[in-house]
Design a protein around this motif. Structure first.
Motif, mmCIF file in Angstrom:
data_model
loop_
_atom_site.group_PDB
_atom_site.id
_atom_site.type_symbol
_atom_site.label_atom_id
_atom_site.label_comp_id
_atom_site.label_asym_id
_atom_site.label_seq_id
_atom_site.Cartn_x
_atom_site.Cartn_y
_atom_site.Cartn_z
ATOM 1 N N ALA A 116 18.723 11.177 4.438
ATOM 2 C CA ALA A 116 18.089 10.046 3.729
ATOM 3 C C ALA A 116 17.805 10.433 2.276
ATOM 4 C CB ALA A 116 16.797 9.656 4.439
ATOM 5 N N LEU A 117 17.332 11.653 2.044
ATOM 6 C CA LEU A 117 17.033 12.075 0.665
ATOM 7 C C LEU A 117 18.322 12.216 -0.148
ATOM 8 C CD1 LEU A 117 14.216 14.720 1.308
ATOM 9 C CD2 LEU A 117 13.964 12.457 0.259
ATOM 10 N N LEU A 118 19.351 12.757 0.480
ATOM 11 C CA LEU A 118 20.621 12.915 -0.253
ATOM 12 C C LEU A 118 21.195 11.546 -0.611
ATOM 13 C CD1 LEU A 118 22.166 15.872 1.798
ATOM 14 C CD2 LEU A 118 21.422 15.954 -0.592
ATOM 15 N N GLU A 119 20.991 10.588 0.284
ATOM 16 C CA GLU A 119 21.487 9.225 -0.001
ATOM 17 C C GLU A 119 20.640 8.544 -1.072
ATOM 18 O OE1 GLU A 119 21.784 7.201 3.755
ATOM 19 O OE2 GLU A 119 23.509 8.453 4.323
ATOM 20 N N ALA A 120 19.349 8.829 -1.063
ATOM 21 C CA ALA A 120 18.450 8.203 -2.054
ATOM 22 C C ALA A 120 18.678 8.758 -3.460
ATOM 23 C CB ALA A 120 16.993 8.412 -1.635
ATOM 24 N N TRP A 121 19.191 9.995 -3.559
ATOM 25 C CA TRP A 121 19.396 10.645 -4.860
ATOM 26 C C TRP A 121 20.837 11.135 -4.964
ATOM 27 C CZ3 TRP A 121 15.294 10.064 -7.987
ATOM 28 C CH2 TRP A 121 14.052 9.826 -7.387
ATOM 29 N N LEU A 157 21.105 23.999 11.415
ATOM 30 C CA LEU A 157 21.585 24.741 10.236
ATOM 31 C C LEU A 157 23.035 24.342 9.916
ATOM 32 C CD1 LEU A 157 20.003 28.229 11.055
ATOM 33 C CD2 LEU A 157 19.147 26.507 9.442
ATOM 34 N N GLU A 158 23.843 24.158 10.963
ATOM 35 C CA GLU A 158 25.235 23.721 10.757
ATOM 36 C C GLU A 158 25.239 22.364 10.068
ATOM 37 O OE1 GLU A 158 23.924 24.864 13.479
ATOM 38 O OE2 GLU A 158 25.253 26.265 14.505
ATOM 39 N N GLY A 159 24.328 21.501 10.498
ATOM 40 C CA GLY A 159 24.240 20.157 9.919
ATOM 41 C C GLY A 159 23.855 20.218 8.449
ATOM 42 N N LEU A 160 22.935 21.118 8.112
ATOM 43 C CA LEU A 160 22.542 21.272 6.700
ATOM 44 C C LEU A 160 23.750 21.689 5.874
ATOM 45 C CD1 LEU A 160 19.106 23.141 6.733
ATOM 46 C CD2 LEU A 160 19.555 20.698 6.424
ATOM 47 N N CYS A 161 24.525 22.607 6.427
ATOM 48 C CA CYS A 161 25.712 23.110 5.736
ATOM 49 C C CYS A 161 26.681 21.945 5.480
ATOM 50 C CB CYS A 161 26.341 24.180 6.643
ATOM 51 S SG CYS A 161 27.558 25.149 5.838
ATOM 52 N N ARG A 162 26.872 21.149 6.499
ATOM 53 C CA ARG A 162 27.791 19.997 6.396
ATOM 54 C C ARG A 162 27.278 19.003 5.355
ATOM 55 N NH1 ARG A 162 27.510 19.130 11.528
ATOM 56 N NH2 ARG A 162 26.174 17.309 11.361
ATOM 57 N N LEU A 163 25.997 18.690 5.398
ATOM 58 C CA LEU A 163 25.436 17.715 4.446
ATOM 59 C C LEU A 163 25.530 18.236 3.018
ATOM 60 C CD1 LEU A 163 22.247 16.494 6.371
ATOM 61 C CD2 LEU A 163 24.346 15.188 5.905
ATOM 62 N N CYS A 164 25.303 19.534 2.855
ATOM 63 C CA CYS A 164 25.383 20.118 1.508
ATOM 64 C C CYS A 164 26.825 20.042 1.000
ATOM 65 C CB CYS A 164 24.890 21.563 1.515
ATOM 66 S SG CYS A 164 23.104 21.661 1.592
ATOM 67 N N ASP A 165 27.762 20.424 1.856
ATOM 68 C CA ASP A 165 29.176 20.369 1.437
ATOM 69 C C ASP A 165 29.540 18.959 0.989
ATOM 70 O OD1 ASP A 165 29.549 23.003 1.889
ATOM 71 O OD2 ASP A 165 30.606 22.788 3.807
ATOM 72 N N LYS A 166 29.084 17.988 1.771
ATOM 73 C CA LYS A 166 29.444 16.591 1.496
ATOM 74 C C LYS A 166 28.838 16.107 0.168
ATOM 75 C CE LYS A 166 28.820 12.190 3.788
ATOM 76 N NZ LYS A 166 27.958 11.609 4.787
ATOM 77 N N SER A 167 27.613 16.549 -0.110
ATOM 78 C CA SER A 167 26.909 16.001 -1.290
ATOM 79 C C SER A 167 27.081 16.861 -2.533
ATOM 80 C CB SER A 167 25.417 15.897 -0.977
ATOM 81 O OG SER A 167 24.894 17.208 -0.836
ATOM 82 N N GLY A 168 27.658 18.045 -2.368
ATOM 83 C CA GLY A 168 27.813 18.945 -3.525
ATOM 84 C C GLY A 168 26.555 19.730 -3.833
ATOM 85 N N ALA A 169 25.557 19.650 -2.948
ATOM 86 C CA ALA A 169 24.348 20.480 -3.124
ATOM 87 C C ALA A 169 24.636 21.868 -2.557
ATOM 88 C CB ALA A 169 23.177 19.845 -2.390
ATOM 89 N N LEU A 170 23.963 22.879 -3.124
ATOM 90 C CA LEU A 170 24.130 24.231 -2.590
ATOM 91 C C LEU A 170 23.102 24.452 -1.469
ATOM 92 C CD1 LEU A 170 24.563 26.271 -5.912
ATOM 93 C CD2 LEU A 170 26.328 25.302 -4.429
ATOM 94 N N GLY A 187 21.383 25.328 -12.485
ATOM 95 C CA GLY A 187 22.296 25.629 -13.592
ATOM 96 C C GLY A 187 23.752 25.427 -13.186
ATOM 97 N N ALA A 188 24.074 25.852 -11.977
ATOM 98 C CA ALA A 188 25.470 25.787 -11.531
ATOM 99 C C ALA A 188 25.911 24.361 -11.228
ATOM 100 C CB ALA A 188 25.655 26.659 -10.292
ATOM 101 N N THR A 189 24.980 23.529 -10.739
ATOM 102 C CA THR A 189 25.372 22.156 -10.367
ATOM 103 C C THR A 189 25.078 21.156 -11.474
ATOM 104 O OG1 THR A 189 23.184 21.775 -9.399
ATOM 105 C CG2 THR A 189 24.912 22.543 -7.892
ATOM 106 N N GLY A 190 24.236 21.534 -12.431
ATOM 107 C CA GLY A 190 23.821 20.582 -13.463
ATOM 108 C C GLY A 190 22.950 19.473 -12.903
ATOM 109 N N ARG A 191 22.293 19.734 -11.760
ATOM 110 C CA ARG A 191 21.421 18.729 -11.121
ATOM 111 C C ARG A 191 19.976 19.259 -11.097
ATOM 112 N NH1 ARG A 191 24.898 17.417 -5.637
ATOM 113 N NH2 ARG A 191 26.798 16.623 -6.615
ATOM 114 N N ASN A 192 19.014 18.362 -10.966
ATOM 115 C CA ASN A 192 17.607 18.777 -11.020
ATOM 116 C C ASN A 192 16.868 18.787 -9.692
ATOM 117 O OD1 ASN A 192 17.506 19.283 -13.741
ATOM 118 N ND2 ASN A 192 16.943 17.177 -14.290
ATOM 119 N N LYS A 193 17.223 17.865 -8.810
ATOM 120 C CA LYS A 193 16.416 17.715 -7.583
ATOM 121 C C LYS A 193 16.678 18.870 -6.613
ATOM 122 C CE LYS A 193 15.040 13.503 -8.683
ATOM 123 N NZ LYS A 193 13.752 13.457 -9.372
ATOM 124 N N ILE A 194 15.636 19.200 -5.867
ATOM 125 C CA ILE A 194 15.826 20.176 -4.790
ATOM 126 C C ILE A 194 15.175 19.614 -3.519
ATOM 127 C CG2 ILE A 194 15.826 22.123 -6.422
ATOM 128 C CD1 ILE A 194 13.048 22.861 -5.419
#
Ligand SMILES: Cc1ncc(COP(=O)(O)O)c(C=O)c1O
Ligand SMILES: N[C@H](C=O)CCC(=O)O
Length: 426
Positions: free
Chosen positions: A189-194, A220-233, A128-135
């Motif tokens: 790879a998934l963040l780049e594919a979607w 875990l730090e890497g996940l945080c960085r990738l999420c920040d970069k892609s706008g995923a929570l 709801g907050a991001t308006g995106r569907n994939k998880i």
């Protein structure tokens, strides 16, 4: 035939598999489950009156051991005032405030009734907050039994051979993408594919439903960085690690910030509870403040809140519990490694804080593929042998072993003595 076997015969006639949650059926270890009559401190008793040292701890919440007087008395007091009001109560505010004080990066809490509900709702909020569907989730991680998360799941879904459940429409799971725990490139790879389509990455910060697998340094730090970069929570599912690894859970333990955090059984001290938490900006997207709907007749139940508040307050006032339970788990893990070496049985023992698990494999276990390589037949024999010696372990390889503050050196020594007797027979 013992009383448990008799009850099991009756149970399978009226309950699917004889149980109300699959792992309890003991199918992964090939025997009838023990039916439990009572629990106290580190012990359980079954219907035949046999006593066990318990390392399931109700799948985690019994950090202080069973039937802790502080929690029991809080429940007894609450029960006297009524069981449910369907209206707000003082304790909901108190426990939410306590959680906000103790857990890093959260400003608001929504109480629900289980870990499943907490995670399902957090994912809805992320969408709801991001308006995106994939998880994105990780293979072998378990986040409860909501439809979109029953994909390549761990725990009993994995042990029972249905990691992706029947009955979940393809249209729903097409939005669930699966990455590999401890492999940042699989997430990237998934963040780049979607691009711009992933609402959240959800992770057990310590994977504890494929057995226990620690996060690799930087993961875990890497996940945080990738999420920040892609706008995923980033969602930390702390149903197992919350208030167990540390008062502030995995965020505090690893020093990594999540956007949303989910909790379960632990914050109910054994009563059915869950919660999802995050910043004010995110949490105020939830009804009645915002458009993300989520509700619950029994949410914030006064008896459950009393139990949870008592447990969390006790932990806040006795932070020494954390070093104590971690030291006990480490002592057990080291003892198990030595016993395995002596017996010539290949065992990898993973341990972090008060969580541990043995894998019957000659390799290190740092990924799902390693965990899956464990000899589950050997685990079943190990489980049966330990139960015979009065030690109750998780009845499946892909679960954690939980140490509580109530386990004393005497119980730990009895456990290791049983391990030393059982390993050579495997
Ligand atoms: C990490 C994790 N998330 C979610 C859940 C689901 O919680 P519940 O069984 O209370 O629905 C569990 C355990 O069952 C869990 O271990
Ligand atoms: N692994 C699960 C919880 O953490 C096991 C509990 C259950 O499914 O009954």
């Amino acid at each position: 035939m013992g009383r448990s076997e008799e009850l099991y015969e009756q149970a399978v006639k009226v309950l699917p598999g004889g149980v109300n949650s699959p792992v309890r059926a003991y199918r992964a270890v090939g025997m009838a489950p023990r039916f439990i009559t009572k629990a106290d401190g580190p012990f359980l008793w079954d219907e035949d009156g046999k006593q066990y040292i318990d390392y399931v701890c109700s799948w985690g919440p019994m950090i202080l051991g069973h039937n802790h007087p502080v929690i029991r008395e809080a429940v007894e007091r609450a029960v006297k005032d009524g069981l449910s009001f369907g209206a707000p109560t003082r304790r909901e505010v108190e426990i939410a405030q306590l959680m906000v004080d103790l857990v890093p990066n959260i400003e608001m809490v929504r109480m629900v009734n289980s870990g499943t509900e907490a995670v399902m709702s957090a994912v809805r909020l992320a969408r709801g907050a991001t308006g995106r569907n994939k998880i994105i989730k990780f293979e072998g991680c378990y986040h409860g039994h909501s439809d979109c998360l029953l994909v390549n799941a761990g725990s009993s879904a994995l042990a029972g051979g249905h990691p992706s459940s029947a009955g979940v429409p393809e249209d729903i799971v097409k939005h669930t993408l699966t990455a590999q725990f401890n492999d940042l490139s699989s997430v990237e790879a998934l963040l780049e594919a979607w691009p711009g389509q992933v609402a959240c990455v959800i992770v057990e910060p310590v994977a504890a439903n494929m057995g226990v697998v620690n996060p690799a340094p930087g993961f875990l730090e890497g996940l945080c960085r990738l999420c920040d970069k892609s706008g995923a929570l980033l969602i930390f599912d702390e149903v197992i690690t919350g208030f167990r690894l540390a008062l502030g859970g995995a965020q505090e333990y690893f020093g990594v910030k999540a956007d949303l955090v989910t909790f379960g059984k632990i914050i109910g001290g054994g009563m059915p509870v869950g919660a999802y938490c995050g910043s004010k900006a995110l949490m105020e997207q939830v009804a009645p403040c915002g458009p993300v709907y989520q509700a619950g007749t029994l949410s914030g139940n006064p008896v459950a809140m009393a139990a949870g508040l008592a447990q969390l307050t006790y932990l806040r006032d006795h932070p020494e519990v954390y070093a104590d339970i971690a030291a006990k788990a480490q002592w057990l893990a080291e003892g198990m490694r030595s016993a395995a070496a002596e017996a010539g049985v290949p065992v990898a023992v993973n341990q972090i804080g008060s969580l541990l698990s043995p894998f019957f494999t000659p390799t290190e276990v740092s990924a799902f593929v390693d965990a899956k390589g464990s000899d589950v037949g050997r685990y079943a024999k190990y489980f049966q042998g330990m139960l015979h010696h009065g030690i109750a372990l998780a009845p499946a390889q892909f679960e954690a072993m939980f140490v509580s503050a109530a386990h004393t050196q005497a119980e730990l020594e009895a456990t290791l003595a049983a391990v030393k007797a059982v390993f050579p027979q495997l």
